[in-house]
Design an enzyme around this catalytic site. Structure first.
Site, PDB file in Angstrom:
ATOM      1  N   GLU A  82       0.796  -1.262   0.011  1.00  0.00           N
ATOM      2  CA  GLU A  82       0.020  -0.113  -0.065  1.00  0.00           C
ATOM      3  C   GLU A  82       0.937   1.226   0.026  1.00  0.00           C
ATOM      4  OE1 GLU A  82      -2.759  -0.150  -0.719  1.00  0.00           O
ATOM      5  OE2 GLU A  82      -3.256  -2.089  -0.431  1.00  0.00           O
ATOM      6  N   ASP A 121      -9.559   5.108  -2.936  1.00  0.00           N
ATOM      7  CA  ASP A 121      -8.335   5.880  -3.766  1.00  0.00           C
ATOM      8  C   ASP A 121      -8.881   6.414  -5.110  1.00  0.00           C
ATOM      9  OD1 ASP A 121      -9.360   3.570  -5.294  1.00  0.00           O
ATOM     10  OD2 ASP A 121      -7.359   3.345  -6.299  1.00  0.00           O
ATOM     11  N   TYR A 162      -6.227   6.711   2.997  1.00  0.00           N
ATOM     12  CA  TYR A 162      -6.283   5.647   2.220  1.00  0.00           C
ATOM     13  C   TYR A 162      -5.597   4.505   2.582  1.00  0.00           C
ATOM     14  CZ  TYR A 162      -4.966   2.351  -1.355  1.00  0.00           C
ATOM     15  OH  TYR A 162      -4.841   1.091  -1.876  1.00  0.00           O
TER      16      TYR A 162
END
Length: 325
Positions: free
Chosen positions: A47, A148, A130
DNA sequence: AAGCCGGGGTT
DNA sequence: AACCCAGGCTT
């Protein structure tokens, strides 16, 4: 015979559309390395790498990075210089420093784990809305929206139409969707939104004919017309491939860090030599400019300056040396 | 809200 | 040449 009023478009229910997207995802999902694990560490690495960086650019680096640093401990114990080297060429190099610190926090403060709640994850430097949601959902299965740029675009086009929406409505919509999900489907749902956005409902040239939800999309018609306009307007294509950011501080920061990575482990380079490696026309009068860039990089944890403390006089800059931290 | 932060690929 | 990207932080 009078023309009948245009019948209302047949619209599936909110839930029906969600189930159709989930069904599409079952057959169309991308096979990505970080989808084979639920190890919070491996998920976090992915991520962070994926922040503002395309999937296609992360894939080749991901397994390699995990091979170098397989666990929280391995990353936490590694010299940060090694992590910065392993980050090339992903960009936004501070992410490497922050990821290193996150590993140390996981080991020393969270007992080899991460907090499971998005609100707590958010407190860690380098983890924003996020990434907090992504880790909570993909590693811990939390039923939270993961917004996102893809998910935003898909939700916006699908449910809100071509008009621009506020972040607030988008979040409300995303929350509503997740709440309506079958048990345990949050990860698949969030990944489905991202996959649709990445492979079909793309930013510039959406492939509406391949979209499973085209019949119920608030933007499909508008998009079709827009595409036709774009097709007409498109002129001959010329690849120029000029250096981007020429002269910007961002450009030279990148070149500086690149040169520091090239140094043998533990070695440093004189400021002036660094200047010539970074800028072909470098002159000694630019030493203060270069020093400012390097000093900023040092504050960010991306460089180390070896020099008499606090001296920034032009004559002193000749003795400054620079290396990775 | 706006600016800053990389770098490679696409159009 | 501008645009795009599984964003985050600072001012």
């Amino acid at each position: 015979m009078k023309r009948p009023p245009k019948p209302p478009e047949p619209r599936s229910s909110f839930r029906e559309r969600m189930l159709r997207l989930l069904a599409w995802y079952q057959g169309a999902q991308r096979d990505l390395p970080w989808r084979h694990t639920r190890d919070p560490y491996a998920i976090l690495v992915a991520e962070v790498m994926l922040q503002q960086t395309q999937v296609s650019r992360v894939v080749p680096r991901y397994d390699q990075f995990l091979a170098c640093f397989p666990t929280w401990h391995a990353l936490a114990d590694a010299p940060v210089a090694d992590v910065i080297r392993a980050w090339e060429p992903l960009g936004y190099n501070r992410r490497a420093v922050r990821l290193h610190r996150l590993a140390q926090a996981a080991v020393h403060r969270w007992d080899g784990d991460l907090p499971h709640e998005p609100e707590l994850l958010r407190c860690l430097e380098g983890i924003g809305p996020y990434t907090a949601a992504a880790v909570a959902c993909f590693a811990f299965g939390a039923p939270v929206p993961v917004l996102d740029t893809n998910a935003r675009r898909v939700l916006l086009r699908l449910f809100l139409g071509p008009a621009k929406a506020q972040e607030r409505e988008l979040r409300a919509l995303a929350q509503e969707a997740v709440a309506a999900l079958p048990e345990g489907q949050a990860p698949a749902w969030n990944q489905a939104l991202m996959d649709l956005g990445a492979t079909v409902c793309t930013s510039r040239k959406p492939l509406c004919p391949r979209c499973p939800l085209r019949a119920d999309c608030r933007s499909a018609l508008w998009m079709q017309r827009a595409n036709e306009r774009v097709a007409e307007a498109r002129g001959p294509y010329r690849a120029l491939r000029l250096k981007p950011f020429r002269g910007s501080s961002r450009y030279y920061r990148g070149r500086i860090v690149h040169q520091l990575r090239l140094l043998p482990p533990g070695e440093s380079v004189a400021l002036e030599e660094l200047g010539t490696r970074v800028k072909t026309t470098f002159a000694v009068t630019e030493l203060p400019w270069l020093y400012r860039l390097v000093a900023t990089l040092e504050r960010e944890g991306l460089a180390r300056v070896e020099a008499a403390s606090g001296l920034t006089l032009n004559s002193e800059l000749g003795h400054v040396r620079v290396r990775l931290p």
